[in-house]
Design a protein around this motif. Structure first.
Motif, PDB file in Angstrom:
ATOM      1  N   GLU A   6      38.756  49.030  30.592  1.00  0.00           N
ATOM      2  CA  GLU A   6      38.062  47.695  30.299  1.00  0.00           C
ATOM      3  C   GLU A   6      37.350  46.841  31.387  1.00  0.00           C
ATOM      4  O   GLU A   6      37.690  47.300  32.545  1.00  0.00           O
ATOM      5  CB  GLU A   6      39.084  46.949  29.337  1.00  0.00           C
ATOM      6  N   HIS A   7      36.805  45.897  31.188  1.00  0.00           N
ATOM      7  CA  HIS A   7      36.003  45.147  32.099  1.00  0.00           C
ATOM      8  C   HIS A   7      37.109  44.598  32.967  1.00  0.00           C
ATOM      9  O   HIS A   7      36.607  44.375  34.318  1.00  0.00           O
ATOM     10  CB  HIS A   7      35.166  44.130  31.634  1.00  0.00           C
ATOM     11  N   LYS A   8      38.341  44.481  32.688  1.00  0.00           N
ATOM     12  CA  LYS A   8      39.149  43.719  33.574  1.00  0.00           C
ATOM     13  C   LYS A   8      39.412  44.363  34.781  1.00  0.00           C
ATOM     14  O   LYS A   8      39.772  44.222  35.773  1.00  0.00           O
ATOM     15  CB  LYS A   8      40.620  43.224  32.887  1.00  0.00           C
ATOM     16  N   THR A   9      39.449  45.725  34.597  1.00  0.00           N
ATOM     17  CA  THR A   9      39.556  46.808  35.637  1.00  0.00           C
ATOM     18  C   THR A   9      38.791  46.614  36.886  1.00  0.00           C
ATOM     19  O   THR A   9      38.969  46.627  37.888  1.00  0.00           O
ATOM     20  CB  THR A   9      39.414  48.371  35.224  1.00  0.00           C
ATOM     21  N   VAL A  10      37.285  46.261  36.493  1.00  0.00           N
ATOM     22  CA  VAL A  10      36.455  45.987  37.849  1.00  0.00           C
ATOM     23  C   VAL A  10      37.074  44.543  38.356  1.00  0.00           C
ATOM     24  O   VAL A  10      36.824  44.510  39.599  1.00  0.00           O
ATOM     25  CB  VAL A  10      35.117  45.692  37.162  1.00  0.00           C
ATOM     26  N   LEU A  11      37.423  43.498  37.602  1.00  0.00           N
ATOM     27  CA  LEU A  11      37.851  42.245  37.967  1.00  0.00           C
ATOM     28  C   LEU A  11      39.008  42.729  39.337  1.00  0.00           C
ATOM     29  O   LEU A  11      39.344  42.015  40.090  1.00  0.00           O
ATOM     30  CB  LEU A  11      38.160  41.221  37.166  1.00  0.00           C
ATOM     31  N   ASP A  12      39.914  43.444  38.759  1.00  0.00           N
ATOM     32  CA  ASP A  12      41.200  43.900  39.334  1.00  0.00           C
ATOM     33  C   ASP A  12      40.602  44.325  40.797  1.00  0.00           C
ATOM     34  O   ASP A  12      41.421  44.226  41.772  1.00  0.00           O
ATOM     35  CB  ASP A  12      42.041  44.846  38.676  1.00  0.00           C
ATOM     36  N   PHE A  13      39.757  45.433  40.604  1.00  0.00           N
ATOM     37  CA  PHE A  13      39.316  45.915  41.747  1.00  0.00           C
ATOM     38  C   PHE A  13      38.644  45.097  42.985  1.00  0.00           C
ATOM     39  O   PHE A  13      39.062  45.262  44.273  1.00  0.00           O
ATOM     40  CB  PHE A  13      38.206  46.919  41.477  1.00  0.00           C
ATOM     41  N   VAL A  14      37.959  44.075  42.503  1.00  0.00           N
ATOM     42  CA  VAL A  14      37.373  43.140  43.309  1.00  0.00           C
ATOM     43  C   VAL A  14      38.450  42.167  44.062  1.00  0.00           C
ATOM     44  O   VAL A  14      38.588  41.976  45.172  1.00  0.00           O
ATOM     45  CB  VAL A  14      36.557  42.097  42.778  1.00  0.00           C
ATOM     46  N   ASP A  15      39.432  41.927  43.256  1.00  0.00           N
ATOM     47  CA  ASP A  15      40.706  41.358  44.057  1.00  0.00           C
ATOM     48  C   ASP A  15      41.414  42.180  44.998  1.00  0.00           C
ATOM     49  O   ASP A  15      41.861  41.693  46.080  1.00  0.00           O
ATOM     50  CB  ASP A  15      41.692  41.079  42.809  1.00  0.00           C
ATOM     51  N   ASP A  16      41.388  43.602  44.663  1.00  0.00           N
ATOM     52  CA  ASP A  16      42.031  44.299  45.557  1.00  0.00           C
ATOM     53  C   ASP A  16      41.224  44.645  46.981  1.00  0.00           C
ATOM     54  O   ASP A  16      41.735  44.673  47.867  1.00  0.00           O
ATOM     55  CB  ASP A  16      42.606  45.791  45.055  1.00  0.00           C
ATOM     56  N   LEU A  17      39.850  44.548  46.733  1.00  0.00           N
ATOM     57  CA  LEU A  17      38.979  44.619  47.887  1.00  0.00           C
ATOM     58  C   LEU A  17      39.131  43.505  48.649  1.00  0.00           C
ATOM     59  O   LEU A  17      39.313  43.613  49.810  1.00  0.00           O
ATOM     60  CB  LEU A  17      37.549  44.633  47.202  1.00  0.00           C
ATOM     61  N   LYS A  18      39.351  42.359  48.086  1.00  0.00           N
ATOM     62  CA  LYS A  18      39.347  41.019  48.978  1.00  0.00           C
ATOM     63  C   LYS A  18      40.774  41.218  49.908  1.00  0.00           C
ATOM     64  O   LYS A  18      40.885  40.797  50.807  1.00  0.00           O
ATOM     65  CB  LYS A  18      39.358  39.788  47.990  1.00  0.00           C
ATOM     66  N   ALA A  19      41.842  41.681  49.114  1.00  0.00           N
ATOM     67  CA  ALA A  19      43.108  41.683  49.745  1.00  0.00           C
ATOM     68  C   ALA A  19      42.991  42.704  50.624  1.00  0.00           C
ATOM     69  O   ALA A  19      44.112  42.858  51.681  1.00  0.00           O
ATOM     70  CB  ALA A  19      44.252  42.216  48.596  1.00  0.00           C
ATOM     71  N   HIS A  20      42.241  43.722  50.891  1.00  0.00           N
ATOM     72  CA  HIS A  20      42.166  44.490  51.965  1.00  0.00           C
ATOM     73  C   HIS A  20      41.107  44.315  52.981  1.00  0.00           C
ATOM     74  O   HIS A  20      40.470  44.999  53.430  1.00  0.00           O
ATOM     75  CB  HIS A  20      41.593  46.083  51.554  1.00  0.00           C
ATOM     76  N   GLY A  21      40.462  42.937  52.998  1.00  0.00           N
ATOM     77  CA  GLY A  21      39.607  42.378  53.938  1.00  0.00           C
ATOM     78  C   GLY A  21      38.047  42.782  53.541  1.00  0.00           C
ATOM     79  O   GLY A  21      37.343  42.568  54.478  1.00  0.00           O
ATOM     80  N   GLY A  22      38.123  43.316  52.381  1.00  0.00           N
ATOM     81  CA  GLY A  22      36.642  43.362  51.927  1.00  0.00           C
ATOM     82  C   GLY A  22      35.795  42.085  51.367  1.00  0.00           C
ATOM     83  O   GLY A  22      36.422  41.101  51.066  1.00  0.00           O
ATOM     84  N   ASP A  23      34.537  42.284  51.217  1.00  0.00           N
ATOM     85  CA  ASP A  23      33.618  41.054  50.832  1.00  0.00           C
ATOM     86  C   ASP A  23      33.092  41.538  49.665  1.00  0.00           C
ATOM     87  O   ASP A  23      31.983  42.502  49.734  1.00  0.00           O
ATOM     88  CB  ASP A  23      33.031  40.596  51.949  1.00  0.00           C
ATOM     89  N   SER A  24      33.252  40.911  48.422  1.00  0.00           N
ATOM     90  CA  SER A  24      32.750  41.357  47.232  1.00  0.00           C
ATOM     91  C   SER A  24      30.948  41.127  47.186  1.00  0.00           C
ATOM     92  O   SER A  24      30.286  41.893  46.880  1.00  0.00           O
ATOM     93  CB  SER A  24      33.291  40.631  46.105  1.00  0.00           C
ATOM     94  N   ALA A  25      30.774  40.030  48.024  1.00  0.00           N
ATOM     95  CA  ALA A  25      29.255  39.474  47.960  1.00  0.00           C
ATOM     96  C   ALA A  25      28.515  40.605  48.978  1.00  0.00           C
ATOM     97  O   ALA A  25      27.346  40.623  48.980  1.00  0.00           O
ATOM     98  CB  ALA A  25      29.258  38.341  48.706  1.00  0.00           C
ATOM     99  N   LYS A  26      29.056  41.459  49.514  1.00  0.00           N
ATOM    100  CA  LYS A  26      28.507  42.718  50.363  1.00  0.00           C
ATOM    101  C   LYS A  26      28.423  43.883  49.654  1.00  0.00           C
ATOM    102  O   LYS A  26      27.678  44.833  50.139  1.00  0.00           O
ATOM    103  CB  LYS A  26      29.220  42.735  51.749  1.00  0.00           C
TER     104      LYS A  26
END
Length: 286
Positions: free
Chosen positions: A43-63
């Motif tokens: 569902e759409h929440k899986t994408v939101l969870d990915f972005v949270d995980d991306l930030k937790a690993h030093g990633g920038d969702s804006a990039k």
């Protein structure tokens, strides 16, 4: 310990855990060719969870510049909420698969509604067994011409000379594949847009409802479909990794939980750099 600081292009897809409606969502870095994230559901929440995980690993969702995916409304909603600056590219593999499905719908409907006429025409053109000829025709329509057997070549040559709806459906499917093939070479937004628009016009006039339905879907998502033609953006790598995951599932005779399946996905496909050496591994293997 993994760092996702350089993530720019991601591919989102689903793969089944068990028969039925049991799925996990996987997100891959298409530049580095590695699995970034996997979670239960689609569902759409899986994408939101990915972005949270991306930030937790030093990633920038804006990039994150591009998201390659199928036409899932749930994933599109998730990207719109969590990655609003990212451009969606609809994967060429799924678009061509949709055309293949539309072609199969036309063929099956024609056989069900006009079977006597099809068989009569086939008998007058093909010398071998009618049932075998229909089977050769079915596989010939699904395969690329370069992979046809001799019997499939004969059946397809007959089809192309016929006035059957199946022949029109096959030509439409092959024409869409050709649009994608040319876009891969010229990599031009303008040319890809013109050629896709020409194909859509043909599909709307073809009087084949499955292709008219497909044309409506592609027209509604025109810009994202064109983006999926360019820059070698494709979920082919994601599909290949999903295939390897399914092989692992069969070798294990299934996984008892989604967590186990996700663990295997990380171990096999995330290219982890910080795993400690196992005392049980062969020399040179960590």
């Amino acid at each position: 310990q993994e760092r996702f600081t350089d993530v720019r292009t991601v591919g989102i897809d689903e793969t089944s855990v068990r028969r039925g409606q049991n799925y996990i969502t996987v997100v891959h870095d298409l530049d580095a060719k590695r699995l970034l994230f996997a979670t239960e559901g689609r569902e759409h929440k899986t994408v939101l969870d990915f972005v949270d995980d991306l930030k937790a690993h030093g990633g920038d969702s804006a990039k994150v510049e591009h998201v390659c995916m199928d036409m899932s409304a749930a994933y599109a909603k998730g990207v719109g909420l969590a990655l609003p600056q990212a451009q969606i590219s609809y994967d060429r593999f799924h678009v061509v698969a949709m055309a293949m499905d539309a072609m199969d719908q036309v063929r099956r409907t024609e056989m069900a509604q006009d079977a006597p006429a099809v068989r009569e025409a086939l008998e007058s053109a093909v010398d071998n067994d009618e049932h075998k000829a229909l089977k050769q025709l079915m596989w010939g329509m699904r395969r690329n011409p370069e992979s046809w057997s001799a019997k499939q070549t004969d059946a397809m040559h007959w089809l192309q000379r016929s006035v059957l709806k199946s022949a029109r459906a096959w030509r439409l499917k092959m024409a869409l594949r050709a649009v994608y093939a040319r876009a891969k070479v010229h990599n031009s937004v303008q040319q890809a847009s013109v050629e896709l628009q020409a194909w859509l016009s043909w599909a709307f006039r073809c009087r084949l409802e499955p292709f008219k339905k497909l044309a409506r879907s592609l027209k509604e998502r025109f810009a994202a479909v064109v983006r999926g033609m360019l820059g070698h953006r494709s979920n082919a790598y994601v599909e290949a990794m999903n295939g390897l995951l399914q092989q692992a599932k069969r070798a294990a005779r299934g996984f008892r939980t989604s967590d186990n399946f996700i663990t295997i996905a990380y171990l096999r496909m995330s290219k982890l750099k910080h795993l400690p050496a196992s005392p049980f591994a062969p020399v040179g293997v960590t």
